[in-house]
Design a protein around this motif. Structure first.
Motif, PDB file in Angstrom:
ATOM      1  N   PRO A  36       1.036  -1.258   0.095  1.00 29.63           N
ATOM      2  CA  PRO A  36       0.137  -0.115   0.085  1.00 29.63           C
ATOM      3  C   PRO A  36       0.944   1.229   0.152  1.00 29.63           C
ATOM      4  O   PRO A  36       2.103   1.380   0.141  1.00 29.63           O
ATOM      5  CB  PRO A  36      -0.693  -0.169   1.318  1.00 29.63           C
ATOM      6  N   PRO A  37       0.183   2.337  -0.395  1.00 27.18           N
ATOM      7  CA  PRO A  37       0.993   3.700  -0.235  1.00 27.18           C
ATOM      8  C   PRO A  37       1.462   3.847   1.268  1.00 27.18           C
ATOM      9  O   PRO A  37       0.663   3.458   2.174  1.00 27.18           O
ATOM     10  CB  PRO A  37       0.276   4.655  -1.061  1.00 27.18           C
ATOM     11  N   ALA A  38       2.343   4.490   0.963  1.00 29.26           N
ATOM     12  CA  ALA A  38       2.800   5.153   2.612  1.00 29.26           C
ATOM     13  C   ALA A  38       1.705   5.937   3.279  1.00 29.26           C
ATOM     14  O   ALA A  38       1.145   6.804   2.400  1.00 29.26           O
ATOM     15  CB  ALA A  38       4.182   5.807   2.568  1.00 29.26           C
ATOM     16  N   LEU A  39       1.575   5.936   4.452  1.00 28.39           N
ATOM     17  CA  LEU A  39       0.627   6.890   5.031  1.00 28.39           C
ATOM     18  C   LEU A  39       1.272   8.257   5.161  1.00 28.39           C
ATOM     19  O   LEU A  39       2.339   8.476   5.332  1.00 28.39           O
ATOM     20  CB  LEU A  39       0.440   6.473   6.552  1.00 28.39           C
ATOM     21  N   PRO A  40       0.354   9.428   4.905  1.00 31.26           N
ATOM     22  CA  PRO A  40       0.877  10.612   5.025  1.00 31.26           C
ATOM     23  C   PRO A  40       1.422  11.040   6.514  1.00 31.26           C
ATOM     24  O   PRO A  40       1.047  10.054   7.450  1.00 31.26           O
ATOM     25  CB  PRO A  40      -0.343  11.549   4.728  1.00 31.26           C
ATOM     26  N   PRO A  41       1.958  12.027   6.761  1.00 30.02           N
ATOM     27  CA  PRO A  41       2.307  12.417   8.108  1.00 30.02           C
ATOM     28  C   PRO A  41       1.291  12.385   9.154  1.00 30.02           C
ATOM     29  O   PRO A  41       0.391  12.954   8.934  1.00 30.02           O
ATOM     30  CB  PRO A  41       3.008  13.576   8.178  1.00 30.02           C
ATOM     31  N   LEU A  42       1.430  11.373  10.255  1.00 32.86           N
ATOM     32  CA  LEU A  42       0.191  11.452  11.027  1.00 32.86           C
ATOM     33  C   LEU A  42       0.910  11.088  12.506  1.00 32.86           C
ATOM     34  O   LEU A  42       1.893  10.759  12.538  1.00 32.86           O
ATOM     35  CB  LEU A  42      -0.704  10.096  10.847  1.00 32.86           C
ATOM     36  N   PRO A  43       0.309  11.445  13.609  1.00 33.12           N
ATOM     37  CA  PRO A  43       0.687  11.205  14.882  1.00 33.12           C
ATOM     38  C   PRO A  43       1.017   9.607  15.019  1.00 33.12           C
ATOM     39  O   PRO A  43       0.409   8.719  14.391  1.00 33.12           O
ATOM     40  CB  PRO A  43      -0.450  11.604  15.641  1.00 33.12           C
ATOM     41  N   ALA A  44       2.047   9.318  15.711  1.00 33.96           N
ATOM     42  CA  ALA A  44       2.442   7.933  15.802  1.00 33.96           C
ATOM     43  C   ALA A  44       1.541   6.957  16.274  1.00 33.96           C
ATOM     44  O   ALA A  44       1.008   5.730  15.743  1.00 33.96           O
ATOM     45  CB  ALA A  44       3.668   7.757  16.457  1.00 33.96           C
ATOM     46  N   TRP A  45       0.626   7.325  17.263  1.00 33.51           N
ATOM     47  CA  TRP A  45      -0.567   6.646  17.508  1.00 33.51           C
ATOM     48  C   TRP A  45      -1.450   6.197  16.707  1.00 33.51           C
ATOM     49  O   TRP A  45      -2.029   5.189  16.609  1.00 33.51           O
ATOM     50  CB  TRP A  45      -1.257   7.083  18.849  1.00 33.51           C
ATOM     51  N   GLN A  46      -1.922   7.225  15.903  1.00 30.94           N
ATOM     52  CA  GLN A  46      -2.864   7.114  14.773  1.00 30.94           C
ATOM     53  C   GLN A  46      -2.380   5.844  13.781  1.00 30.94           C
ATOM     54  O   GLN A  46      -3.051   5.289  13.103  1.00 30.94           O
ATOM     55  CB  GLN A  46      -3.026   8.391  14.177  1.00 30.94           C
ATOM     56  N   ALA A  47      -1.142   6.155  13.326  1.00 29.74           N
ATOM     57  CA  ALA A  47      -0.478   5.384  12.568  1.00 29.74           C
ATOM     58  C   ALA A  47      -0.516   3.930  13.039  1.00 29.74           C
ATOM     59  O   ALA A  47      -0.800   3.001  12.170  1.00 29.74           O
ATOM     60  CB  ALA A  47       1.153   5.693  11.970  1.00 29.74           C
ATOM     61  N   ARG A  48       0.071   3.577  14.414  1.00 33.83           N
ATOM     62  CA  ARG A  48       0.064   2.527  14.812  1.00 33.83           C
ATOM     63  C   ARG A  48      -1.384   1.839  14.914  1.00 33.83           C
ATOM     64  O   ARG A  48      -1.847   0.598  14.796  1.00 33.83           O
ATOM     65  CB  ARG A  48       0.227   2.443  15.921  1.00 33.83           C
TER      66      ARG A  48
END
Length: 186
Positions: free
Chosen positions: A73-85
């Motif tokens: 999948p495409p990389a996530l845009p910049p997000l807070p670490a907790w949201q990415a996890r």
């Protein structure tokens, strides 16, 4: 939004097809529990439809898994670490449950002693009647259905947050709306 920021067309189509089937499956799965056992026809028809769609979801999820492994999948845009996890954990659990859930439903059907039909076609019987295994599969199927509903709610809540609160164009990755870059140039 550039092509590299979006999922592939195949991934998007599989996502929305599975999502649509799941909406119907959840509604049918809970409704069919209320169908009277007599006469048997309407209840049997509903269960057979539910099993058929469930096996279709299982097949589509195996295709999705294969596609995702071969097309990251495409990389996530910049997000807070907790949201990415949280996003990663939610997606991982959704994939796992969307494979385990229909598989356990199928196995419960095999061990029920009744023939398993796929849109009217009787599948080969390979198992045996086992009340204990059927009951175990039914229990797991119930709990995974509840977990799936919770994860789907979390997934939709996250999507709505990005669409309505953050307005960050993240949903464009899955073919909904326009990305942030496209909005900035319009």
């Amino acid at each position: 939004m550039s092509r590299s920021d979006r999922y592939t067309s195949v991934a998007i189509a599989l996502h929305w097809l599975v999502a649509a089937l799941l909406v119907g499956q959840i509604a049918l799965g809970w409704w069919m529990q209320e169908i009277p056992k007599q006469p048997v026809g309407p209840r049997v028809d509903a269960f057979n439809l539910h099993k058929s769609v469930g096996l279709t979801v299982l097949a589509l999820m195996l295709v999705r898994l294969g596609w995702r492994l071969s097309h990251p999948p495409p990389a996530l845009p910049p997000l807070p670490a907790w949201q990415a996890r949280l996003a990663g954990a939610t997606h991982g659990l959704l994939y796992a449950l969307l494979i385990v859930h229909p598989l356990v439903g199928y196995l419960g059907s095999v061990w029920s002693g009744y023939p398993v039909k796929y849109f009217g076609m009787t599948l080969p019987a390979w198992g045996w009647k086992s009340e204990g295994l059927k009951d175990l599969c039914s229990t797991i199927h119930l709990w995974t259905s509840l977990a799936l509903v919770g994860l789907i709610a979390l997934h939709v809540a996250g999507a709505l947050k990005h669409a309505l609160v953050d307005r960050d164009g993240l949903l464009a990755r899955m073919g909904v709306g326009r990305g942030r870059r496209a909005e900035a140039t319009v």
